[in-house]
Design a protein around this motif. Structure first.
Motif, PDB file in Angstrom:
ATOM      1  N   ALA A 247       0.666  -0.732  -0.158  1.00 18.15           N
ATOM      2  CA  ALA A 247       0.201   0.346   0.009  1.00 18.15           C
ATOM      3  C   ALA A 247       0.949   0.921  -0.117  1.00 18.15           C
ATOM      4  O   ALA A 247       0.340   1.926  -0.423  1.00 18.15           O
ATOM      5  CB  ALA A 247      -0.947  -0.252   1.499  1.00 18.15           C
ATOM      6  N   ILE A 248       2.030   1.221   0.464  1.00 19.27           N
ATOM      7  CA  ILE A 248       2.993   2.185   0.483  1.00 19.27           C
ATOM      8  C   ILE A 248       3.784   2.083   0.250  1.00 19.27           C
ATOM      9  O   ILE A 248       4.448   3.658  -0.358  1.00 19.27           O
ATOM     10  CB  ILE A 248       2.685   3.006   2.370  1.00 19.27           C
ATOM     11  N   MET A 249       5.119   1.089   0.753  1.00 23.19           N
ATOM     12  CA  MET A 249       6.494   1.283   0.516  1.00 23.19           C
ATOM     13  C   MET A 249       6.770   1.045  -0.888  1.00 23.19           C
ATOM     14  O   MET A 249       7.392   1.422  -1.932  1.00 23.19           O
ATOM     15  CB  MET A 249       6.977  -0.340   1.255  1.00 23.19           C
ATOM     16  N   SER A 323      -2.009  11.383 -18.208  1.00 21.72           N
ATOM     17  CA  SER A 323      -1.594  10.038 -17.642  1.00 21.72           C
ATOM     18  C   SER A 323      -1.019   9.989 -16.582  1.00 21.72           C
ATOM     19  O   SER A 323      -0.780   9.448 -14.985  1.00 21.72           O
ATOM     20  CB  SER A 323      -0.429  10.152 -18.759  1.00 21.72           C
ATOM     21  N   VAL A 324      -0.282  11.230 -16.071  1.00 22.70           N
ATOM     22  CA  VAL A 324       0.023  11.716 -15.299  1.00 22.70           C
ATOM     23  C   VAL A 324      -0.582  11.491 -13.305  1.00 22.70           C
ATOM     24  O   VAL A 324      -0.710  11.001 -12.791  1.00 22.70           O
ATOM     25  CB  VAL A 324       1.204  13.027 -14.581  1.00 22.70           C
ATOM     26  N   SER A 325      -1.952  12.841 -13.296  1.00 15.36           N
ATOM     27  CA  SER A 325      -2.590  11.935 -12.666  1.00 15.36           C
ATOM     28  C   SER A 325      -3.566  10.998 -12.481  1.00 15.36           C
ATOM     29  O   SER A 325      -3.645  10.793 -11.463  1.00 15.36           O
ATOM     30  CB  SER A 325      -3.664  13.315 -12.935  1.00 15.36           C
ATOM     31  N   GLY A 326      -3.707  10.559 -13.862  1.00 18.04           N
ATOM     32  CA  GLY A 326      -4.536   8.411 -13.256  1.00 18.04           C
ATOM     33  C   GLY A 326      -3.217   7.939 -12.393  1.00 18.04           C
ATOM     34  O   GLY A 326      -3.283   6.873 -12.032  1.00 18.04           O
ATOM     35  N   ALA A 327      -1.792   8.194 -12.755  1.00 23.08           N
ATOM     36  CA  ALA A 327      -0.713   7.582 -12.602  1.00 23.08           C
ATOM     37  C   ALA A 327      -0.953   7.258 -11.405  1.00 23.08           C
ATOM     38  O   ALA A 327      -0.602   7.258  -9.881  1.00 23.08           O
ATOM     39  CB  ALA A 327       0.397   7.273 -12.864  1.00 23.08           C
ATOM     40  N   MET A 331      -1.632   4.973  -7.593  1.00 24.50           N
ATOM     41  CA  MET A 331      -1.192   4.838  -6.804  1.00 24.50           C
ATOM     42  C   MET A 331      -1.772   4.994  -5.430  1.00 24.50           C
ATOM     43  O   MET A 331      -1.674   4.026  -4.432  1.00 24.50           O
ATOM     44  CB  MET A 331       0.424   6.210  -6.435  1.00 24.50           C
ATOM     45  N   VAL A 332      -2.528   5.658  -5.373  1.00 28.59           N
ATOM     46  CA  VAL A 332      -3.360   5.659  -4.020  1.00 28.59           C
ATOM     47  C   VAL A 332      -4.557   4.696  -3.561  1.00 28.59           C
ATOM     48  O   VAL A 332      -5.015   4.369  -2.872  1.00 28.59           O
ATOM     49  CB  VAL A 332      -4.250   7.547  -4.087  1.00 28.59           C
ATOM     50  N   GLY A 392      -8.081   4.510 -11.883  1.00 28.56           N
ATOM     51  CA  GLY A 392      -5.692   5.525 -12.678  1.00 28.56           C
ATOM     52  C   GLY A 392      -6.454   4.347 -13.780  1.00 28.56           C
ATOM     53  O   GLY A 392      -5.443   5.134 -14.456  1.00 28.56           O
ATOM     54  N   GLU A 393      -6.447   4.078 -14.126  1.00 29.01           N
ATOM     55  CA  GLU A 393      -5.858   3.210 -15.091  1.00 29.01           C
ATOM     56  C   GLU A 393      -6.773   2.683 -16.106  1.00 29.01           C
ATOM     57  O   GLU A 393      -6.439   3.206 -17.206  1.00 29.01           O
ATOM     58  CB  GLU A 393      -6.629   1.419 -15.065  1.00 29.01           C
ATOM     59  N   TRP A 394      -7.618   3.588 -15.643  1.00 31.92           N
ATOM     60  CA  TRP A 394      -8.760   3.910 -17.089  1.00 31.92           C
ATOM     61  C   TRP A 394      -7.961   5.430 -17.597  1.00 31.92           C
ATOM     62  O   TRP A 394      -8.186   5.636 -18.935  1.00 31.92           O
ATOM     63  CB  TRP A 394     -10.242   4.616 -17.149  1.00 31.92           C
TER      64      TRP A 394
END
Length: 491
Positions: A247-249, A323-327, A331-332, A392-394
């Protein structure tokens, strides 16, 4: 001490107190103290969101004090739209992990709970540090509590897994340290990240720096082919360790690309974007196929994490706001979904003491409530619309199609592969008739486990149905980063 410092040092201080004063004979009291400490640490991070100005792209709530004057090292903290959600996610997952380990951990309870609190503060420090040496210290210090968590409370091969985890991640960081020293000298004795972002660097210098940072961050993500440590570590780590690791590392490495690789070496980032995209697609497709072959539930979800994190690096190196916002959203969301998946596997392991898929079958007949939660998290792992795993994937796939149709097409295969390995595992573990006496004797989740599953389910659904609060926070900072990266530093 400001809110940013409190977010870092409160969990660390309380964790150290628990380790120093806790005793196994007082395990019940230690658990309650750890829960109160985790909740207090999470509560401290909430004002960061409530007081955050989404229209501002730069660092907010900045704390900057001299630390090591001789070397011009500052205790410099700041939060922006890129880092804010990871601070909140870290504190949130720590609360979940403390509750999840409530009855499971019976030995050295104070050390276990203390280690997670200390780890939480160190990871928050990584996301908030604006001084490169401070970042490096927090980045490397996170290895220590996680090494102990794996090595002390892990499975039969825990020592091997702990060493592999430590050596893989430390080896990559040595090259990053060399890069930091080079930048310190080149900037006339400054460790300030904002100063480094403005340095005029030659093409060769940028390339060397890019790959030095790549060595540290790619291992941490982990990207293919330096991902092989992750499945071994997940299999041996205790449930809480796997949840925090996934989840974090893993996000620490991805975050490093945004703070170091792209803004310090923008020309090299553009030049080598094809390599990052290729490695990301290999993670998405090849590692997804590897996940299909797994017979161990933890290994399957571990390989799934590598595939999902491939979307993150793919999104970064297309240099598009979507793409960057989606990435970042990926992550979250991966933090919620992967944490839930590992904690769910832990619920079964605590009862049957096996992670092998073949051990189970028909769990829905004896644990219907838990099977319903497991289905939701499985669907989120597949990227079902309406869950956190989809958003995010979409976004990344849409940006990839715009960037290059075939890259978008290949990235979209992850949705098919994700559905294949996740639903195949769910079918074999949960559906059909009861296969053996172990499953026949299972009892459904208790109130504590129900609480953990419910909170994570709400988080997964909230982010899937209403992602706007997440993207609104990120937008201004992402735009500023991409504007900076688009400007060449070459003379």
């Amino acid at each position: 001490m400001g809110l940013l410092s409190l977010s870092i040092w409160l969990p660390i201080a309380l964790g150290l107190v628990i380790v120093a004063l806790g005793r196994d004979e007082h395990a019940k009291a230690v658990r309650w103290i750890a829960l109160i400490a985790a909740l207090a640490s999470f509560a401290v991070t909430l004002p960061l969101y409530m007081g955050f100005d989404t229209a501002q792209a730069g660092m907010q709530m900045v704390e900057n004090e001299p630390w090591i004057g001789r070397f011009n090292v500052n205790y410099h903290l700041g939060v922006d739209g890129i880092s804010l959600w990871f601070v909140l996610l870290t504190a949130f997952i720590t609360v979940i992990v403390v509750v999840a380990g409530w009855e499971v951990i019976t030995e050295r309870v104070h050390q276990y709970m203390g280690a997670f609190l200390i780890l939480s503060g160190l990871m928050v420090g990584v996301f908030l540090a604006q001084d490169a040496l401070l970042f490096y210290i927090f980045f490397e210090a996170t290895l220590i509590p996680m090494y102990l968590i794996i090595g002390v409370w892990g499975g039969p091969n825990r020592i091997y897994a702990a060493f592999k985890f430590f050596l893989y991640t430390l080896l990559g960081s040595v090259l990053m340290l060399i890069a930091l020293i080079y930048l310190y000298i080149h900037s006339n004795g400054s460790f300030d990240l904002a100063t480094w972002h403005k340095l005029p660097l030659s093409a060769s210098a940028q390339t060397y720096l890019f790959f030095a940072f790549f060595a540290a961050f790619a291992v941490k993500v982990p990207m293919w082919p330096v991902h092989t440590w992750l499945p071994d570590v997940h299999v041996e780590a205790p449930t809480g360790g796997s949840a925090v690791l996934a989840a974090i590392m893993l996000k620490l490495g991805a975050y490093g690309f945004l703070r170091f690789s792209m803004p310090i070496a923008p020309d090299a980032s553009h030049e080598w974007a094809w390599l990052m995209i290729l490695l990301s697609l290999l993670a998405v497709i090849y590692v997804g196929l590897v996940a299909l072959m797994q017979q161990d539930m933890k290994k399957l979800v571990a390989y799934s994490s590598v595939a999902h994190m491939g979307f993150v690096t793919l999104g970064f190196f297309m240099f598009d706001p979507l793409s960057v916002s989606g990435a970042l959203v990926q992550m979250v969301s991966h933090g919620f979904v992967s944490g839930a998946m590992f904690l769910g596997i832990g619920v079964l392991y605590d009862r049957v003491h096996s992670r092998e898929i073949a051990t189970y079958g028909g769990v829905v007949n004896t644990m219907p409530k838990f099977a319903a939660f497991a289905l939701l998290f499985a669907m989120a792992n597949c990227g079902l619309p309406g869950t956190a795993g989809f958003v995010g994937e979409w976004m990344v796939i849409l940006a990839a199609v715009k960037y290059n149709f075939w890259i978008g097409f290949l990235a979209a295969t992850a949705l098919i592969l994700g559905a294949a390995y996740t639903l195949w595992m769910y079918k074999r573990v949960y559906l059909g008739p009861v296969e053996n006496d172990d499953v026949r004797g299972l009892t459904d989740i208790n109130a504590r486990e129900m609480l953990v599953m419910t909170v994570l389910a709400l988080a997964v659904l909230w982010m899937g149905i209403q992602p706007k609060p997440f993207t609104d926070v990120m937008d201004a900072s992402v735009q500023q980063l991409l504007k900076h990266v688009a400007v060449s530093k070459l003379n």
